[in-house]
Design an enzyme around this catalytic site. Structure first.
Site, PDB file in Angstrom:
ATOM      1  N   CYS A   1       0.872  -1.173   0.000  1.00 34.93           N
ATOM      2  CA  CYS A   1       0.000   0.000   0.000  1.00 34.93           C
ATOM      3  C   CYS A   1       0.915   1.231   0.000  1.00 34.93           C
ATOM      4  O   CYS A   1       2.119   1.107   0.232  1.00 34.93           O
ATOM      5  CB  CYS A   1      -0.853   0.000   1.260  1.00 34.93           C
ATOM      6  SG  CYS A   1       0.149   0.046   2.750  1.00 34.93           S
TER       7      CYS A   1
ATOM      8  N   HIS B   1       2.987   2.184  11.204  1.00 36.32           N
ATOM      9  CA  HIS B   1       1.966   1.985  12.240  1.00 36.32           C
ATOM     10  C   HIS B   1       1.884   3.130  13.236  1.00 36.32           C
ATOM     11  O   HIS B   1       0.892   3.268  13.939  1.00 36.32           O
ATOM     12  CB  HIS B   1       2.269   0.700  13.027  1.00 36.32           C
ATOM     13  CG  HIS B   1       1.958  -0.546  12.270  1.00 36.32           C
ATOM     14  ND1 HIS B   1       2.804  -1.621  12.239  1.00 36.32           N
ATOM     15  CD2 HIS B   1       0.907  -0.885  11.497  1.00 36.32           C
ATOM     16  CE1 HIS B   1       2.278  -2.565  11.495  1.00 36.32           C
ATOM     17  NE2 HIS B   1       1.125  -2.148  11.019  1.00 36.32           N
TER      18      HIS B   1
ATOM     19  N   CYS C   1       2.128   6.379   8.673  1.00 35.97           N
ATOM     20  CA  CYS C   1       1.282   6.544   7.486  1.00 35.97           C
ATOM     21  C   CYS C   1       0.316   7.716   7.695  1.00 35.97           C
ATOM     22  O   CYS C   1      -0.265   7.857   8.784  1.00 35.97           O
ATOM     23  CB  CYS C   1       0.492   5.258   7.262  1.00 35.97           C
ATOM     24  SG  CYS C   1      -0.747   5.431   5.983  1.00 35.97           S
TER      25      CYS C   1
ATOM     26  N   HIS D   1      -2.224  -4.689  18.702  1.00 36.26           N
ATOM     27  CA  HIS D   1      -1.653  -4.362  17.393  1.00 36.26           C
ATOM     28  C   HIS D   1      -0.870  -3.043  17.521  1.00 36.26           C
ATOM     29  O   HIS D   1      -1.346  -2.099  18.151  1.00 36.26           O
ATOM     30  CB  HIS D   1      -2.775  -4.228  16.352  1.00 36.26           C
ATOM     31  CG  HIS D   1      -2.253  -4.106  14.948  1.00 36.26           C
ATOM     32  ND1 HIS D   1      -1.761  -2.929  14.457  1.00 36.26           N
ATOM     33  CD2 HIS D   1      -2.107  -5.013  13.963  1.00 36.26           C
ATOM     34  CE1 HIS D   1      -1.351  -3.121  13.210  1.00 36.26           C
ATOM     35  NE2 HIS D   1      -1.547  -4.390  12.894  1.00 36.26           N
TER      36      HIS D   1
ATOM     37  N   GLU E   1      -0.350  -0.509  15.620  1.00 33.02           N
ATOM     38  CA  GLU E   1      -1.057   0.713  15.197  1.00 33.02           C
ATOM     39  C   GLU E   1      -2.080   1.121  16.263  1.00 33.02           C
ATOM     40  O   GLU E   1      -2.194   2.305  16.613  1.00 33.02           O
ATOM     41  CB  GLU E   1      -1.775   0.470  13.865  1.00 33.02           C
ATOM     42  CG  GLU E   1      -2.623   1.652  13.444  1.00 33.02           C
ATOM     43  CD  GLU E   1      -3.751   1.239  12.510  1.00 33.02           C
ATOM     44  OE1 GLU E   1      -3.462   0.628  11.464  1.00 33.02           O
ATOM     45  OE2 GLU E   1      -4.916   1.523  12.839  1.00 33.02           O
TER      46      GLU E   1
ATOM     47  N   THR F   1      -7.165   0.724  11.079  1.00 35.87           N
ATOM     48  CA  THR F   1      -7.243   1.054   9.651  1.00 35.87           C
ATOM     49  C   THR F   1      -7.449  -0.164   8.753  1.00 35.87           C
ATOM     50  O   THR F   1      -8.040  -0.059   7.695  1.00 35.87           O
ATOM     51  CB  THR F   1      -5.961   1.786   9.191  1.00 35.87           C
ATOM     52  OG1 THR F   1      -4.847   0.956   9.469  1.00 35.87           O
ATOM     53  CG2 THR F   1      -5.802   3.125   9.847  1.00 35.87           C
TER      54      THR F   1
ATOM     55  N   CYS G   1      -8.957   1.981   6.175  1.00 39.61           N
ATOM     56  CA  CYS G   1      -8.078   2.419   5.086  1.00 39.61           C
ATOM     57  C   CYS G   1      -8.620   1.944   3.736  1.00 39.61           C
ATOM     58  O   CYS G   1      -8.829   0.749   3.554  1.00 39.61           O
ATOM     59  CB  CYS G   1      -6.693   1.832   5.321  1.00 39.61           C
ATOM     60  SG  CYS G   1      -5.612   2.094   3.920  1.00 39.61           S
TER      61      CYS G   1
ATOM     62  N   SER H   1       1.707 -10.795   9.181  1.00 46.89           N
ATOM     63  CA  SER H   1       0.963  -9.647   8.662  1.00 46.89           C
ATOM     64  C   SER H   1      -0.540  -9.887   8.826  1.00 46.89           C
ATOM     65  O   SER H   1      -1.114 -10.785   8.194  1.00 46.89           O
ATOM     66  CB  SER H   1       1.308  -9.445   7.178  1.00 46.89           C
ATOM     67  OG  SER H   1       0.274  -8.755   6.527  1.00 46.89           O
TER      68      SER H   1
ATOM     69  N   ASN I   1      -3.087  -8.115   7.858  1.00 50.03           N
ATOM     70  CA  ASN I   1      -3.953  -7.896   6.688  1.00 50.03           C
ATOM     71  C   ASN I   1      -3.785  -9.008   5.661  1.00 50.03           C
ATOM     72  O   ASN I   1      -4.728  -9.344   4.949  1.00 50.03           O
ATOM     73  CB  ASN I   1      -3.743  -6.494   6.103  1.00 50.03           C
ATOM     74  CG  ASN I   1      -2.482  -6.381   5.290  1.00 50.03           C
ATOM     75  OD1 ASN I   1      -2.454  -6.758   4.127  1.00 50.03           O
ATOM     76  ND2 ASN I   1      -1.413  -5.886   5.888  1.00 50.03           N
TER      77      ASN I   1
HETATM   78  S1  SF4 Z   1      -3.278   2.781   6.805  1.00 51.08           S
HETATM   79 FE1  SF4 Z   1      -3.511   1.883   4.797  1.00 51.08          FE
HETATM   80  S2  SF4 Z   1      -2.039   2.935   3.480  1.00 51.08           S
HETATM   81 FE2  SF4 Z   1      -1.483   3.310   5.627  1.00 51.08          FE
HETATM   82  S3  SF4 Z   1       0.002   1.720   6.146  1.00 51.08           S
HETATM   83 FE3  SF4 Z   1      -1.980   0.984   6.815  1.00 51.08          FE
HETATM   84  S4  SF4 Z   1      -2.754  -0.215   5.071  1.00 51.08           S
HETATM   85 FE4  SF4 Z   1      -1.080   1.065   4.325  1.00 51.08          FE
END
Ligand code: SF4
Length: 296
Positions: free
Chosen positions: A12, A71, A93, A121, A123, A158, A190, A218, A220
């Protein structure tokens, strides 16, 4: 056998940006990264070779520069970097930054901030650090939570899908409406991750096997693999092309390839090339005389 790539997959923009920032910084000297710049062992190995070491806390820092990953971290990191006398590369990000700022503002306005996400997590921990102790992360919308002043704001990790956030919000509201006077919903999902989930579902419609490429650490990528399985397609999550098992391809006509937001293009290309090799090998006659004119 046909090989189809998902329309949207791989890095991304936030991860790509973070890697570029750290790579550029590494040209000026060693860097200690607070956590992995990206949840992918292939990329982490490459960065290590260019002088980027992963550390888990500030106590371990010995390099003249530290990096904050996509993150993000709590607001105290700037002061801590100054105290340690190190340069800070902040690769948070911009989408995560938006969530951090929203959380901080809502807390100042008296809201209880609830994040739909995994509390451990990185983030989510980072966003919570902006809430001065007034934030909480939960996954179960019916979990009992305190709502002082009857003001509550809901945010999302996100990488959660928009669809799952909508469900979370509606169930949370249904469960707590009697205790809420004021509600704010900030959509911090996101679009980049959502696009990958949509593309994976689309891919699942035309494939009878899907290979998901990306780090096992990961979140995601794991979610992407689950999305494909939920669509009823046989799915394997691998980190590198070496893990591809030819037996998976038996009887398959269309094989899809997708990858998480932390997977580099080269890992995807290697998997596609290896699949093409295996498909060719399968198509080649096993009997060396097969197809040749009869000699008698
Ligand atoms: S928020 Fe979206 S663009 Fe930003 S690092 Fe996470 S997945 Fe990637």
């Amino acid at each position: 056998m046909r090989i189809v790539r998902a329309k949207v997959m791989g890095f991304c923009f936030g991860v790509r940006r973070a890697i570029e920032m750290v790579q550029a910084g590494a040209k000026e000297g060693p860097i200690d990264s607070l956590g992995s710049v990206v949840h992918n062992p292939v990329v982490v190995d490459k960065l290590r070779a260019s002088g980027v070491r992963v550390v888990s806390s500030l106590q371990e820092v010995s390099a003249p520069t530290i990096a904050v990953t996509a993150h993000g971290r709590g607001p105290e990191i700037t002061e801590e970097a100054q105290r340690l006398g190190v340069r800070l590369i902040d690769a948070t990000c911009p989408i995560v930054r938006k969530a951090q700022k929203a959380a901080a503002k809502l807390v100042d306005e008296g809201f209880r901030v609830i994040i739909y996400g995994e509390a451990d997590h990185p983030e989510v921990r980072g966003v919570l650090a902006w809430t001065k102790g007034q934030g909480l992360a939960i996954l179960d919308p019916e979990e009992e939570v305190e709502i002082p002043r009857r003001k509550v704001a809901l945010l999302s990790q996100t990488t959660k899908s928009e669809e799952s956030f909508v469900q979370f919000v509606s169930r949370f509201v249904a469960h707590n409406i009697g205790r809420i006077n004021e509600l704010r919903v900030i959509n911090t999902t996101c679009p980049e991750t959502d696009e990958r989930y949509h593309a994976a579902r689309e891919l699942a419609e035309e494939c009878d096997l899907i290979i998901v490429v990306g780090g096992r650490n990961s979140a995601n990528t794991r979610k992407l693999a689950q999305t494909c399985r939920d669509a009823g397609v046989e799915t394997y999550h691998i980190e590198t092309a070496a893990e591809l098992d030819p037996a998976w391809l038996e009887g398959k006509e269309v094989v899809g390839v997708t990858a998480g937001a932390s997977t580099p293009d080269e890992s995807i290309d290697e998997v596609v090339e290896r699949l093409a090799e295996l498909a060719q090998r399968r198509a080649a006659p096993t009997n060396p005389t097969e197809g040749k004119p009869c000699a008698v």
